[in-house]
Write a protein that holds these residues in place. Sequence first.
Motif, PDB file in Angstrom:
ATOM      1  N   THR A   1      -5.986   2.046 -12.097  1.00  0.00           N
ATOM      2  CA  THR A   1      -5.426   2.817 -10.997  1.00  0.00           C
ATOM      3  C   THR A   1      -6.534   3.295 -10.070  1.00  0.00           C
ATOM      4  N   ALA A   2      -6.118   3.792  -8.917  1.00  0.00           N
ATOM      5  CA  ALA A   2      -7.071   4.399  -7.979  1.00  0.00           C
ATOM      6  C   ALA A   2      -7.555   5.728  -8.558  1.00  0.00           C
ATOM      7  N   PRO A   3      -8.759   6.158  -8.186  1.00  0.00           N
ATOM      8  CA  PRO A   3      -9.215   7.471  -8.647  1.00  0.00           C
ATOM      9  C   PRO A   3      -8.390   8.567  -7.980  1.00  0.00           C
ATOM     10  N   GLY A   4      -8.240   9.654  -8.665  1.00  0.00           N
ATOM     11  CA  GLY A   4      -7.580  10.806  -8.071  1.00  0.00           C
ATOM     12  C   GLY A   4      -6.066  10.726  -8.096  1.00  0.00           C
ATOM     13  N   ASP A   5      -5.482  11.385  -7.111  1.00  0.00           N
ATOM     14  CA  ASP A   5      -4.051  11.648  -7.080  1.00  0.00           C
ATOM     15  C   ASP A   5      -3.330  10.778  -6.041  1.00  0.00           C
ATOM     16  N   ASP A   6      -3.872   9.604  -5.719  1.00  0.00           N
ATOM     17  CA  ASP A   6      -3.279   8.738  -4.692  1.00  0.00           C
ATOM     18  C   ASP A   6      -1.842   8.362  -5.027  1.00  0.00           C
ATOM     19  N   ASP A   7      -1.031   8.249  -4.003  1.00  0.00           N
ATOM     20  CA  ASP A   7       0.315   7.703  -4.117  1.00  0.00           C
ATOM     21  C   ASP A   7       0.744   7.306  -2.711  1.00  0.00           C
ATOM     22  N   GLU A   8       0.183   6.189  -2.220  1.00  0.00           N
ATOM     23  CA  GLU A   8       0.418   5.730  -0.853  1.00  0.00           C
ATOM     24  C   GLU A   8       1.107   4.377  -0.844  1.00  0.00           C
ATOM     25  N   ARG A   9       1.957   4.190   0.141  1.00  0.00           N
ATOM     26  CA  ARG A   9       2.557   2.877   0.416  1.00  0.00           C
ATOM     27  C   ARG A   9       2.221   2.544   1.864  1.00  0.00           C
ATOM     28  N   ARG A  10       1.805   1.305   2.119  1.00  0.00           N
ATOM     29  CA  ARG A  10       1.449   0.924   3.485  1.00  0.00           C
ATOM     30  C   ARG A  10       1.501  -0.592   3.628  1.00  0.00           C
ATOM     31  N   HIS A  11       1.414  -1.061   4.857  1.00  0.00           N
ATOM     32  CA  HIS A  11       1.265  -2.486   5.120  1.00  0.00           C
ATOM     33  C   HIS A  11      -0.203  -2.731   5.433  1.00  0.00           C
ATOM     34  N   VAL A  12      -0.761  -3.778   4.852  1.00  0.00           N
ATOM     35  CA  VAL A  12      -2.169  -4.116   5.062  1.00  0.00           C
ATOM     36  C   VAL A  12      -2.266  -5.582   5.447  1.00  0.00           C
ATOM     37  N   ARG A  13      -3.433  -5.992   5.869  1.00  0.00           N
ATOM     38  CA  ARG A  13      -3.707  -7.406   6.095  1.00  0.00           C
ATOM     39  C   ARG A  13      -5.160  -7.689   5.741  1.00  0.00           C
ATOM     40  N   ILE A  14      -5.445  -8.919   5.430  1.00  0.00           N
ATOM     41  CA  ILE A  14      -6.797  -9.334   5.071  1.00  0.00           C
ATOM     42  C   ILE A  14      -7.558  -9.697   6.338  1.00  0.00           C
ATOM     43  N   HIS A  15      -8.810  -9.259   6.400  1.00  0.00           N
ATOM     44  CA  HIS A  15      -9.683  -9.548   7.539  1.00  0.00           C
ATOM     45  C   HIS A  15     -10.918 -10.307   7.072  1.00  0.00           C
ATOM     46  N   ALA A  16     -11.397 -11.193   7.909  1.00  0.00           N
ATOM     47  CA  ALA A  16     -12.713 -11.814   7.742  1.00  0.00           C
ATOM     48  C   ALA A  16     -13.560 -11.209   8.850  1.00  0.00           C
TER      49      ALA A  16
ATOM     50  N   ARG B   1     -13.988  -8.750  11.520  1.00  0.00           N
ATOM     51  CA  ARG B   1     -12.992  -7.988  12.286  1.00  0.00           C
ATOM     52  C   ARG B   1     -11.745  -8.810  12.588  1.00  0.00           C
ATOM     53  N   ARG B   2     -11.739 -10.067  12.195  1.00  0.00           N
ATOM     54  CA  ARG B   2     -10.632 -10.970  12.526  1.00  0.00           C
ATOM     55  C   ARG B   2      -9.596 -10.978  11.405  1.00  0.00           C
ATOM     56  N   PRO B   3      -8.336 -10.644  11.734  1.00  0.00           N
ATOM     57  CA  PRO B   3      -7.294 -10.726  10.696  1.00  0.00           C
ATOM     58  C   PRO B   3      -7.051 -12.179  10.300  1.00  0.00           C
ATOM     59  N   VAL B   4      -6.936 -12.420   8.992  1.00  0.00           N
ATOM     60  CA  VAL B   4      -6.713 -13.785   8.502  1.00  0.00           C
ATOM     61  C   VAL B   4      -5.429 -13.889   7.683  1.00  0.00           C
ATOM     62  N   SER B   5      -4.623 -12.836   7.724  1.00  0.00           N
ATOM     63  CA  SER B   5      -3.336 -12.902   7.038  1.00  0.00           C
ATOM     64  C   SER B   5      -2.317 -12.089   7.815  1.00  0.00           C
ATOM     65  N   ALA B   6      -1.066 -12.343   7.529  1.00  0.00           N
ATOM     66  CA  ALA B   6      -0.001 -11.493   8.043  1.00  0.00           C
ATOM     67  C   ALA B   6      -0.029 -10.189   7.261  1.00  0.00           C
ATOM     68  N   GLY B   7       0.628  -9.172   7.774  1.00  0.00           N
ATOM     69  CA  GLY B   7       0.727  -7.913   7.055  1.00  0.00           C
ATOM     70  C   GLY B   7       1.587  -8.068   5.808  1.00  0.00           C
ATOM     71  N   PHE B   8       1.270  -7.279   4.777  1.00  0.00           N
ATOM     72  CA  PHE B   8       2.051  -7.313   3.544  1.00  0.00           C
ATOM     73  C   PHE B   8       2.040  -5.928   2.912  1.00  0.00           C
ATOM     74  N   PRO B   9       3.079  -5.611   2.121  1.00  0.00           N
ATOM     75  CA  PRO B   9       3.154  -4.281   1.513  1.00  0.00           C
ATOM     76  C   PRO B   9       2.149  -4.110   0.377  1.00  0.00           C
ATOM     77  N   TRP B  10       1.559  -2.924   0.313  1.00  0.00           N
ATOM     78  CA  TRP B  10       0.567  -2.601  -0.697  1.00  0.00           C
ATOM     79  C   TRP B  10       0.714  -1.128  -1.073  1.00  0.00           C
ATOM     80  N   ALA B  11       0.331  -0.791  -2.271  1.00  0.00           N
ATOM     81  CA  ALA B  11       0.339   0.601  -2.715  1.00  0.00           C
ATOM     82  C   ALA B  11      -1.024   0.947  -3.290  1.00  0.00           C
ATOM     83  N   SER B  12      -1.387   2.181  -3.167  1.00  0.00           N
ATOM     84  CA  SER B  12      -2.572   2.716  -3.830  1.00  0.00           C
ATOM     85  C   SER B  12      -2.091   3.895  -4.655  1.00  0.00           C
ATOM     86  N   VAL B  13      -2.232   3.797  -5.980  1.00  0.00           N
ATOM     87  CA  VAL B  13      -1.728   4.860  -6.844  1.00  0.00           C
ATOM     88  C   VAL B  13      -2.791   5.282  -7.848  1.00  0.00           C
TER      89      VAL B  13
END
Length: 179
Positions: free
Chosen positions: A98-113, A115-127
Motif C-alpha cells: 500500500t501507499a505510505p500513510g492515510d491515502d485514499d484517492e481515486r483519479r484518472h492518470v496517464r503514462i508519460h514519456a 512530458r509527452r503522454p503515451v497512453s489514454a487516461g485510465f482509473p487509478w487509486a492510491s490507498v
Amino acid sequence: MYGTGAGHGCGAGRLVEELARRGRTVLGIDVCPSAVIATVCRGGKALCSSVFEPLPDEGRWGTALLIDGNIGIGGDPGRLLRRIRDLVHSRGLVIVETAPGDDDERRHVRIHAGRRPVSAGFPWASVGAPALDGTPGHRAGRRSSGGPTARAVTSWRCVLSADVVPRVSGALTRATCVR
C-alpha cells in the motif's frame, strides 16, 4: 511466495525475473505490451492482459502480487481484491503493497514519456493501509460497499493470506504487515 505466482501489473518484470531465477513458477500480467516484452526479455513469462479479463489457471494460483502501488489498478481496490480472490486458491497468499500513510484517492492518470503522454487516461487509486482496514471514511474496506476489509493493517507493506479474502463474504479478516 507460496506455490505458483502471478504478478499483476508486472511492469518491466524485475520481480518475475527474480522469482523465476529462484525456481518459482510465476507469470507477469500487464496491459502494456512493452512491459510484457521487457519481462520476457528478462527471462520471465508474461501475458498482455488485464487482471479483469479471463486469465490462465484461475482459482489455482498460490500467490498474487500487487506491488509498487498496483493495488490501484482499475481505480477501485475493493473490486481488484475481489477479483484477486477469484484467482488464488483457498490456501493462497495475496501480497499487497500500500501507499505510505492515510491515502485514499481515486483519479484518472496517464503514462508519460518525459512530458509527452503515451497512453489514454485510465482509473487509478492510491490507498494506504487504513483504506484497506475499513477505517471510517475510507472506501476500499468499507463493508457497506461489499469491499474487502482487514484488521491490524498498520504498515505500508501488507501480506494477506487468501483465507483472509474468503470467497463467501468478501471481507478480509486478518493481515500480517511487514516493513
